[in-house]
Design an enzyme around this catalytic site. Structure first.
Site, PDB file in Angstrom:
ATOM      1  CB  THR A   1     -30.707 -47.395  -5.075  1.00 37.17           C
ATOM      2  OG1 THR A   1     -29.129 -47.386  -5.635  1.00 37.17           O
ATOM      3  CG2 THR A   1     -30.923 -47.751  -4.323  1.00 37.17           C
TER       4      THR A   1
ATOM      5  CE  LYS B   1     -27.670 -53.755 -12.062  1.00 37.61           C
ATOM      6  NZ  LYS B   1     -28.195 -53.457 -11.212  1.00 37.61           N
TER       7      LYS B   1
ATOM      8  CG  HIS C   1     -28.166 -54.910  -0.770  1.00 38.52           C
ATOM      9  ND1 HIS C   1     -28.335 -54.544  -0.387  1.00 38.52           N
ATOM     10  CD2 HIS C   1     -27.753 -55.689   0.929  1.00 38.52           C
ATOM     11  CE1 HIS C   1     -28.107 -53.622   0.396  1.00 38.52           C
ATOM     12  NE2 HIS C   1     -27.444 -54.096   1.144  1.00 38.52           N
TER      13      HIS C   1
ATOM     14  CE  LYS D   1     -28.410 -42.290  -5.852  1.00 40.37           C
ATOM     15  NZ  LYS D   1     -27.467 -43.858  -6.516  1.00 40.37           N
TER      16      LYS D   1
ATOM     17  CE  LYS E   1     -30.649 -49.326 -14.626  1.00 42.07           C
ATOM     18  NZ  LYS E   1     -31.553 -49.263 -13.487  1.00 42.07           N
ATOM     19  NE  ARG E   2     -20.279 -51.908 -11.960  1.00 43.52           N
ATOM     20  CZ  ARG E   2     -19.203 -53.401 -11.453  1.00 43.52           C
ATOM     21  NH1 ARG E   2     -19.254 -52.794  -9.800  1.00 43.52           N
ATOM     22  NH2 ARG E   2     -18.725 -54.381 -11.725  1.00 43.52           N
TER      23      ARG E   2
HETATM   24  C1  26Q Z   1     -19.120 -60.530  -4.549  1.00 44.96           C
HETATM   25  C2  26Q Z   1     -17.588 -61.411  -4.408  1.00 44.96           C
HETATM   26  C3  26Q Z   1     -16.595 -61.362  -4.710  1.00 44.96           C
HETATM   27  C4  26Q Z   1     -16.509 -60.075  -4.985  1.00 44.96           C
HETATM   28  C5  26Q Z   1     -17.056 -58.482  -4.773  1.00 44.96           C
HETATM   29  C6  26Q Z   1     -18.923 -59.451  -4.701  1.00 44.96           C
HETATM   30  C7  26Q Z   1     -19.550 -58.485  -4.605  1.00 44.96           C
HETATM   31  C8  26Q Z   1     -19.444 -56.995  -5.011  1.00 44.96           C
HETATM   32  C9  26Q Z   1     -20.331 -56.167  -4.645  1.00 44.96           C
HETATM   33  C10 26Q Z   1     -21.138 -58.630  -4.917  1.00 44.96           C
HETATM   34  C11 26Q Z   1     -21.894 -57.451  -4.911  1.00 44.96           C
HETATM   35  C12 26Q Z   1     -22.040 -56.284  -4.895  1.00 44.96           C
HETATM   36  C13 26Q Z   1     -22.930 -55.560  -4.642  1.00 44.96           C
HETATM   37  C14 26Q Z   1     -23.905 -55.767  -4.927  1.00 44.96           C
HETATM   38  C15 26Q Z   1     -24.738 -54.504  -5.762  1.00 44.96           C
HETATM   39  O1  26Q Z   1     -24.474 -53.350  -5.376  1.00 44.96           O
HETATM   40  N1  26Q Z   1     -26.525 -54.664  -5.231  1.00 44.96           N
HETATM   41  C16 26Q Z   1     -27.604 -53.996  -5.528  1.00 44.96           C
HETATM   42  O2  26Q Z   1     -27.770 -53.798  -4.323  1.00 44.96           O
HETATM   43  C17 26Q Z   1     -28.541 -52.018  -4.145  1.00 44.96           C
HETATM   44  C18 26Q Z   1     -28.630 -51.379  -3.076  1.00 44.96           C
HETATM   45  O3  26Q Z   1     -29.578 -52.280  -2.402  1.00 44.96           O
HETATM   46  C19 26Q Z   1     -30.129 -52.846  -4.870  1.00 44.96           C
HETATM   47  O4  26Q Z   1     -30.809 -51.457  -5.222  1.00 44.96           O
HETATM   48  C20 26Q Z   1     -29.572 -52.762  -6.470  1.00 44.96           C
HETATM   49  O5  26Q Z   1     -31.079 -53.966  -6.634  1.00 44.96           O
HETATM   50  C21 26Q Z   1     -28.684 -54.312  -6.062  1.00 44.96           C
HETATM   51  O6  26Q Z   1     -28.378 -55.157  -7.102  1.00 44.96           O
END
Ligand code: 26Q
Length: 834
Positions: free
Chosen positions: A675, A573, A376, A679, A567-568
């Site tokens: 995503t 972004k 991702h 929406k 979004k985050r």
């Molecule tokens: C990593 C290390 C330690 C703690 C947490 C994490 C962590 C947690 C969540 C790293 C990444 C995430 C989430 C990533 C994420 O949401 N990526 C997004 O995924 C979507 C679904 O595929 C995409 O549409 C987005 O482009 C992408 O940014």
């Protein structure tokens, strides 16, 4: 001797067979009252929403329960191959509305409640979001489960039962303040605990080798500290099809010996502390935060999820097939949601070898034809790495296995590139150095039969860049699966006005076959349809405006264009680019440059990782700009700005339907998919965006005339890096020059000296990875285009209709069919209804 309840010679009635429950308003009403009075013990004097909410939830849960059992009997009878979706996050949001919608009892429930003088909407609003995810990746997992249930696919979700989900965000003096979100505070009627399927998870200890009776050497993991994993199951209903799948979330509990050993040794306090540390494993969701990398507790969580889930699947397997694993890979598939559950690869090897006596070759064959990995991210700094030292301490037996996987893999690499030691170093699962690290993405690729990205561009860039060497070795592993969102929650539920309007024209088949929305295309030319479309959008804008007024104390006039970025918060972004444009608009208003102005309400929302200073400062900037703009009477008829605190799934259910313009403005090549963009599109918003992630496919579907494009392409971004000169761009572009002067003059931070210096510095830095200045002039032009288009109401309405009409490809039903066709190969099952 326990007393027998039934005499054996008598024919026994089944204790699990019950007549099906009614689905009419009167059936719901009578069950509801029974729960309210008899189970919850409330009477006419109690009018608490909480108990009413619970009574209705239990009423609906009963209806899910009978379908849930029928679904499992059907899968069992069909001897279904299964896919297990392993994810550290399932951002499911609220469940009551979803249960009503998918059971097809929305109207019946509404009537039942209305007749008792209860407003259904108030109950829906009472529910806390289950915020068991950060953002895109977690919400994607939840949408996938909805679509799999709707398609009748034997897919089960495995995740973590966090006590505290994503933090709650407050804004104080413009700054983000985090507060723990105890979402289970009022209970959660949508889960049932199944202690009978508890698993024991090992940590620490050491590996011991021994010979069996035949003289063969085996390994076992001994002297471990164990923790129990208790499953909490959440039903996942399909849309009006009788299927209910399972989301199984693991909760940590201390073992009995935890108390006993130390308690007996007289150390009571220690025994309680250890019990706590065991139960801490599922206490909190980690916010997506670079500064949290390498935290021991996170690795414990990842192993907890992987080990508990695999043991659960193997428990079921052994109960049907004994120790014969020859068909295991034919019957089971694990989809890894990013690298977070990748430890499942060495763990399955360990279970097959150490606990089921298989040899390496057989175990590897099974493992590497059972695991599939979804990536991702394109940001190299976001790829997971774990210190070898930590593995050694926490999971020594798994480290043995990872070393062996790597040794055998490097052997293959040497055959592919003989004599190329540089290459060996580059692709090794172990990154050497003073503090060696395990590269989880490499482990995931080596151990999986499928590796996919989440949008076409992203999958392409993985093959060309990040994972190029692996692609050279195994081109057949790599594939794309463009993301989607479920049209049940993201249209049918959240936008009832639009749902009714669409269904009145083309029937309601689109809810499970979103490609049917293309039938709306000709209606874009129908003036009466456009009028009704506009009416629905205005109602939705009024609803959003109410939320903004309540939560931000800012008035959004629904006749203004609603321009939204939620979004985050992350530099890639580029919320910064958006707020720079807002400053530019403000500057124009102050200059009196307002001829033919399209009034705008600009809405921001999103959480910054607690340790991400630049993201937090961006929130502060947005809030300061909003305050200046909203308090200046000159802007009254032209511009409003708001930052919505605590952005979450249930907020998006109000935001997406009320949005005109969707901001998807990441630096090209950085957003894997996005995503939220989908929406918004489904709900009739027009995208202003770069050629990044799924934006490219959105534009392809809707056509270039109905998408507002700007900015450098991914290859242009990379080509410009070596000679990027933001200060020259600022000097040449008068608009940007004025915006930066305003910022640098401290106009937005009059009593807070220097707080935005870091932001200005980042824009002026020739090494700015996000190249904000490079895209600013084109962004302002594109925003001007958006304003002109919005000015022409009919033109805008046509575009809006055409966007919904072209959104069919972005249903997760399509995404799941693609996964199933290329990776999972599952047969859909229809449960029997007696
Ligand atoms: C990593 C290390 C330690 C703690 C947490 C994490 C962590 C947690 C969540 C790293 C990444 C995430 C989430 C990533 C994420 O949401 N990526 C997004 O995924 C979507 C679904 O595929 C995409 O549409 C987005 O482009 C992408 O940014």
């Amino acid at each position: 001797m326990p007393t027998r309840l039934l005499c054996l010679s008598e024919p026994k009635p089944s204790i699990t067979k019950l007549p099906p429950l009614g689905m009419e308003a009167r059936d719901i009403s009578s069950d509801f009252r029974r729960y309210y009075v008899r189970t919850l013990g409330r009477d006419k004097h109690c009018r608490s929403t909480h108990y009413v909410y619970n009574a209705l939830s239990l009423t609906l849960r009963d209806r899910l329960m009978e379908r849930w059992q029928a679904t499992y009997y059907a899968y069992d009878a069909a001897k279904s191959r299964f896919t297990y979706y392993l994810s550290m996050e399932f951002l499911i949001g609220r469940s009551l509305g979803n249960a009503m919608l998918n059971l097809g009892v929305q109207n019946a429930a509404e009537k039942a409640m209305y007749d008792l003088g209860i407003h259904l909407e108030e109950l829906v609003e009472h529910e806390n979001d289950a915020g068991l995810g950060n953002g895109g990746l977690g919400r994607l997992a939840a949408c996938f489960l909805d679509s799999c249930a709707t398609l009748g696919l034997p897919v089960m979700g495995y995740g973590m039962h966090y006590e505290y989900g994503m933090f709650r965000q407050h804004i104080e003096n413009g700054h983000q303040v985090e507060e723990p979100d105890h979402w289970l505070r009022n209970g959660h009627p949508w889960e049932i605990v199944r202690p009978e399927y508890t698993q024991r998870i090992q940590y620490g200890g050491r590996t011991e080798f021994y010979k069996d009776d035949a003289g063969v050497t085996h390994a076992r993991w001994v002297d471990t500290h164990d923790v129990l994993a208790v499953p909490c199951d959440i039903p996942v209903p399909g849309f009006e099809n009788g299927t209910v799948n399972t989301l199984r979330l693991w909760k940590a509990a201390a073992t009995d010996e935890f108390d006993l050993e130390e308690f007996n040794a007289g150390d009571y306090t220690r025994s309680v502390a250890d019990k706590n540390s065991a139960e801490n494993i599922s206490m909190v969701l980690y916010p997506n935060d670079a500064s949290e990398n390498g935290k021991e507790l996170r690795l414990k969580q990842q192993y907890f999820l992987a080990s508990a889930s695999l043991k659960d699947v193997i428990r079921h397997w052994v109960s049907h097939h004994g120790n014969d694993f020859s068909q295991f890979a034919a019957q089971n598939c694990f989809q890894l949601n990013d690298t977070h559950p990748t430890i499942a690869i060495p763990e399955l090897m360990r279970l097959l070898m150490d606990e089921h006596g298989k040899g390496w070759t057989e175990a590897w064959k099974i493992t590497s034809s059972t695991m599939a990995y979804t990536n991702h991210t394109l940001l190299p700094e976001a790829l997971e790495r774990w210190p070898v030292r930590l593995f050694q301490q926490l999971l020594p037996r798994l480290l043995d296995i990872i070393y062996e996987i790597n040794a055998r893999f490097l052997g293959e690499v040497s055959k592919h590139w003989p004599g190329d030691t540089g290459r060996l170093k580059a692709v090794s699962i172990i990154e050497e150095g003073p503090a060696p690290q395990v590269r989880m993405a490499y482990l995931a690729i080596v151990g999986s039969f499928s590796v996919n990205g989440v949008a076409e561009l992203h999958s392409q860039l993985l093959k060309e860049g990040l994972f190029h060497d692996f692609y050279s070795i195994w081109p057949q592993k790599f594939n794309n699966k463009t993301n989607g969102v479920t049209p049940r929650r993201w249209v049918a539920w959240c936008n009832p006005g639009m749902t009714e309007l669409i269904s009145s024209e083309i029937g309601h088949g689109w809810i499970t076959d979103l490609s049917q929305l293309s039938q709306l295309k000709p209606l874009a030319e129908n003036a009466e349809f456009r009028r009704r479309w506009h009416e629905v959008k205005q109602e939705n804008k009024a609803r959003l405006s109410k939320l903004v007024s309540l939560e931000c104390n800012v008035i959004f006039d629904p006749s203004f264009m609603f321009d939204v970025q939620v979004k985050r918060i992350h530099e890639y972004k580029r919320q910064l680019l958006n707020i720079l444009h807002v400053i530019h608009l403000y500057d124009r208003i102050k200059r009196g440059d307002t001829a033919n102005w399209t009034p705008r309400c600009v809405l921001f929302g999103g959480k910054a990782a607690p340790g991400y200073a630049m993201a937090k400062r961006t929130i502060k900037l947005i809030n300061n700009v909003a305050k200046v703009v909203n308090e200046d009477p000159a802007t009254q008829d032209f511009l409003r700005v708001a930052f919505l605190p605590n952005y979450r799934v249930s907020a998006m259910e109000v935001i997406a339907p009320g949005t005109d313009l969707s901001e998807q403005i990441s630096t090209a090549g950085k957003e894997a998919s996005g995503t939220g963009n989908m929406k918004f599109m489904m709900n009739g918003a027009i995208t202003i965006g770069t050629l990044d992630g799924a934006n490219i496919e959105i534009r392809e579907e809707v056509g270039p005339d109905n998408f507002i494009l700007f900015g450098l392409t991914a290859p242009q971004v990379e080509a410009m890096r070596s000679h990027y000169n933001p200060n020259e761009i600022i000097a040449k572009d008068e608009n940007l020059g004025r915006v930066l002067s305003l910022l640098e003059s401290g106009f937005f931070n009059q009593f807070e000296p220097q707080i935005f210096d870091c932001i200005v510095d980042s824009i002026r830095n020739p090494h700015d990875p996000w190249m904000t200045a490079a895209d600013f002039p084109a962004y302002v032009d594109a925003q001007r285009t958006a304003s002109l288009l919005y000015h022409d109401r009919d033109r805008w309405l046509r575009m809006s209709i055409l966007n919904s009409a072209a959104s069919g490809r972005f249903s997760t039903d399509r995404t799941m069919q693609d996964y199933n066709r290329d990776i999972w190969h599952l047969t859909p099952v229809k449960p029997d209804r007696e």
